[in-house]
Write a protein that holds these residues in place. Structure first.
Motif, short mmCIF file in Angstrom:
data_model
loop_
_atom_site.label_atom_id
_atom_site.label_comp_id
_atom_site.label_asym_id
_atom_site.label_seq_id
_atom_site.Cartn_x
_atom_site.Cartn_y
_atom_site.Cartn_z
N GLY A 155 38.16 20.17 -30.53
CA GLY A 155 38.50 20.86 -29.29
C GLY A 155 38.43 19.91 -28.11
O GLY A 155 39.29 19.93 -27.22
N SER A 156 37.39 19.06 -28.08
CA SER A 156 37.25 18.10 -26.97
C SER A 156 38.47 17.19 -26.89
O SER A 156 38.98 16.91 -25.80
N TYR B 164 33.31 26.12 -20.38
CA TYR B 164 32.94 25.06 -21.34
C TYR B 164 34.21 24.49 -21.94
O TYR B 164 35.03 25.23 -22.49
N HIS B 165 34.38 23.17 -21.83
CA HIS B 165 35.62 22.56 -22.32
C HIS B 165 35.38 21.37 -23.25
O HIS B 165 36.35 20.71 -23.62
N ASP C 111 42.50 27.41 -22.12
CA ASP C 111 41.66 26.87 -23.18
C ASP C 111 41.31 28.02 -24.13
O ASP C 111 40.40 28.81 -23.86
N ILE D 18 38.07 29.20 -28.20
CA ILE D 18 37.31 30.32 -28.78
C ILE D 18 38.19 31.57 -28.94
O ILE D 18 38.15 32.26 -29.95
N LYS E 182 38.96 25.41 -33.58
CA LYS E 182 38.06 26.37 -34.23
C LYS E 182 38.74 27.29 -35.25
O LYS E 182 38.90 26.93 -36.40
N1 PLP Z 1 36.82 24.45 -25.21
C1 PLP Z 1 36.15 25.58 -25.49
C2 PLP Z 1 36.56 26.85 -24.81
C3 PLP Z 1 35.10 25.57 -26.40
O1 PLP Z 1 34.43 26.70 -26.64
C4 PLP Z 1 34.77 24.35 -27.05
C5 PLP Z 1 33.67 24.31 -28.02
O2 PLP Z 1 32.86 25.21 -28.11
C6 PLP Z 1 35.49 23.19 -26.74
C7 PLP Z 1 36.52 23.28 -25.82
C8 PLP Z 1 35.18 21.87 -27.39
O3 PLP Z 1 35.49 21.90 -28.74
P1 PLP Z 1 34.79 20.87 -29.76
O4 PLP Z 1 33.35 21.22 -29.80
O5 PLP Z 1 35.53 21.10 -31.06
O6 PLP Z 1 35.04 19.49 -29.25
#
Ligand code: PLP
Length: 432
Positions: free
Chosen positions: A105-106, A138-139, A245, A248, A274
């Protein structure tokens, strides 16, 4: 301890070893001591089909037998990954017609930000680069993803590039509304404040706004009435792109395939991860409209290549698992399935909302929460629930509920019964 654990106090982990998981059986996980827990948050909001789904295991194995790895760089690709791209383009809402694959996700969020910059440069808008992000959003954990995240513990000590971020408020009506303000008025004020912030900072310095349709890790904050309509009107006025985003909320969680459909959002870019693979393989993507894709493609053509990519982006095993995941979602008639099980969660949440110590319960599809009056109350609820064999997730005073879609009706009754008993126990503790 050989491992530096994420989002964990390393010194505490030296003395109190984290609970170590050994096995999964549908919605339950068993630790190395033999304790079994019903996981009511799908791991990290991701294991949407439980922890050992035979079809996903078979899909991964079959792809590994066929082609365990290939990339999509410089004139190569994988047949299965191209199939997934087409399938996603058909499934994604609105005009999101192109996808770029990454692994986490990051990485998807980092990619979305780079695409915004590339897009604005290609249009000659070289100053239009900062990103608006919200308190409590949260991203992820990349440099930029962490800067966009509205939680100070993700910034402290890391020197993340906060100068690239314009921070605005979170849409938490329950806690942040002014006295006497109804939901619609609250949303109008949020839109007005967004507009004022953009004018103050300079619309020519801002490239995009990023937001989760409903906030997950920020405390399961569902947008109040009129919120997204107001935000979108302001962004359109200032020629600012919208990144949804959906890491989730994507793939059914809020009762539609995407949170954007639940709340009438028409983004220019969307990040997904996810539940794309039900967490059985690390895979993410950024989806974009053809308007964005066209500008990017022309600019990249001018430079001779699109100079961005990761080794495991579009991994064929991930693609095969994602295709099988999508098949399972379609066979279960995902939105109908989530709404039916979600309604059962909702029926149990109602009375919990009336219990002492509970400020509010809320739900969209199978994303739900009980917001306690204090953080201490929520800590007590979590501890009591864990003793009874159920994992929830605590975010400040909020107890989050987000079980796998493979949860049975009986399991829902069990986990909601445990929540009610744990709230009661916490209230008794608070008064003694
Ligand atoms: N964006 C959102 C809305 C998230 O909930 C998350 C992780 O929980 C991320 C980005 C980041 O994803 P990752 O942990 O796979 O890097």
């Amino acid at each position: 301890m050989a491992q530096l654990y994420p989002f964990t106090d390393p010194r505490v982990a030296e003395t109190e070893a984290p609970r170590s998981m050994a096995r999964g059986d549908n919605v339950r996980v068993t630790d190395t001591e033999g304790n079994t827990f019903l996981d009511a948050v799908s791991g990290l909001w991701c294991a949407s089909l439980g922890f050992n789904h035979p079809r996903l295991i078979r899909a991964a194995e079959a792809q590994m037998q066929k082609l365990a790895y290939y990339h999509s760089f410089m004139g190569r690709t994988c047949e299965v990954t191209d199939r997934l791209a087409k399938r996603l383009a058909a499934r994604l809402p609105g005009d999101l017609s192109h996808v770029f694959f990454a692994a986490s996700g990051s990485e998807a969020v980092e990619t979305a930000v780079k695409i915004v910059r590339y897009y604005q440069n290609a249009r000659g808008k070289h100053g239009k680069k900062r990103i608006i992000a919200r308190e409590g959003g949260y991203h992820g954990s990349g440099q930029m993803a962490a800067a966009l995240t509205g939680m100070s513990y993700c910034h402290d000590g890391f020197d993340v590039p906060l100068d690239m971020v314009v921070r605005v408020g979170r849409p938490h009506y329950l806690r942040d509304a002014h006295p006497g303000e109804n939901e619609l008025d609250f949303s109008k004020r949020m839109a007005r404040e967004l507009d004022e912030t953009i004018r103050r900072e300079g619309p020519d310095t801002i490239g995009a706004f990023i937001g989760e349709p409903a906030m997950g890790s920020g405390g399961v904050i569902l947008p109040p009435e009129g919120y997204w309509q107001g935000v979108q009107e302001v962004l359109a006025r200032h020629d600012i792109l919208l990144i949804a985003d959906e890491i989730i909320t994507g793939f059914g969680r809020t009762g539609n395939w995407f949170g954007c459909e639940t709340w009438g959002i028409e983004p220019d870019l969307m990040t997904i991860a996810k539940q794309l693979t039900a967490a059985y393989f690390p895979m993410s993507a950024v989806a974009m409209t053809s308007r964005v894709q066209d500008v990017i493609a022309d600019a990249a053509h001018g430079m001779g290549t699109f100079g961005h990519g990761v080794t495991y982006g579009g991994h064929p095993v991930g693609a095969a698992v994602a295709l099988e995941t999508l098949d399972i979602y379609e066979e279960m008639d995902l939105p109908a399935h989530v709404n039916a099980l979600g309604a059962r969660i909702g029926r149990a949440l109602g009375p919990i909302g009336e219990m002492p110590g509970v400020l509010q319960t809320r739900r969209a599809g199978m994303l739900a929460a009980a917001e306690m009056e204090t953080e201490a109350d929520a800590i007590a609820v979590m501890a009591a629930a864990e003793r009874r064999g159920v994992f929830f997730r605590r975010i400040g005073p909020v107890v989050a509920i987000s079980p796998p879609y493979t949860v049975t009706k009986d399991d829902i009754d069990t986990l909601m019964g445990v929540l009610a008993a744990s709230v009661e126990e916490a209230a008794t503790l608070a008064t003694t």
